[in-house]
Design a protein around this motif. Structure first.
Motif: not given
Length: 234
Positions: A88-100
């Motif tokens: 996944t692109k780095s700009e979506h890290y915060a979104l994915i991290d919060a979900c996990i």
């Protein structure tokens, strides 16, 4: 003065067919990498799709450029040595991290317990073997178990860029056992997993439900679980 089209109609048709064929190959590779969930080297991609290794590399590189150019794409192509993996692109890290992190606050799902049971009883085991036994894709579930520290992956000495999964020492400690052989009905259930893999089971009804009466929260045991009359974990 209007310029004449000097291209031969056959050449244009051939070029169009080549572009369509390349797009179809890219579509196959994209689906393969998504379903597999881990890195695949060019040879394995080529063998699976039915193309040469050189064409596999070209198609993967073209996919990487496509993801990079298209801002609407949330994926990227990760290349390490001669292996490729979807990321996944780095700009979506915060979104994915919060979900996990939110997922870590919850108990393991039934599907996660199934995958964890399979790893416990049949380790070391590949992700593809877990999928075959469960009958569904388990990439996200296995990744979740990795992040929770319940399973670990080790390189497969028989294949390049192939990993095997096994329970961590921390998991055995959480279960209160010193080895996998101390699990309930270890020999019987291990043989059952072996049989399901050989049959390439397609139903979750034949899956080992759980390994021991425990539930997990991120960071440790949440509490004892019970099975109701339907055999489900509560």
């Amino acid at each position: 003065m209007q310029q004449l089209n000097t291209r031969h109609p056959c050449s244009e048709r051939n070029l169009c067919m080549e572009e369509q064929e390349l797009q179809f190959i890219q579509s196959k590779i994209e689906a393969l990498l998504f379903a597999y969930g881990e890195a695949l080297d060019a040879k394995r991609i080529a063998d699976a799709v039915g193309i040469s290794e050189a064409d596999a590399r070209r198609a993967c590189d073209a996919l990487a450029q496509k993801y990079e150019r298209d801002a609407s794409q949330g994926l990227c192509m990760v290349r390490h040595d001669d292996a490729y993996q979807l990321g996944t692109k780095s700009e979506h890290y915060a979104l994915i991290d919060a979900c996990i992190k939110q997922d870590f606050q919850q108990d393991l799902s039934r599907a996660s317990l199934e995958a964890l049971s399979i790893v416990l009883y049949r380790a070391p085991i590949s992700r593809a073997e877990i999928d075959a036994i469960r009958g569904v894709n388990s990439s996200f579930i296995v990744r979740n178990l990795l992040l929770r520290g319940l399973v670990e992956r080790v390189p497969d000495t028989k294949g390049h860029h192939i990993f095997l999964y096994k329970p961590t020492i921390a998991l055995l400690q959480l279960l209160g056992i010193s080895s996998r052989e101390s699990l309930p009905d270890f020999d019987t259930l291990k043989k059952r997993c072996d049989m399901l893999f050989e049959q390439n089971a397609e139903s979750e009804n034949d899956i080992v439900q759980t390994t021991a009466p425990v539930q997990f929260r991120y960071g440790g045991i949440y509490g004892a679980s019970e099975q109701n009359q339907d055999g489900k974990i509560t």
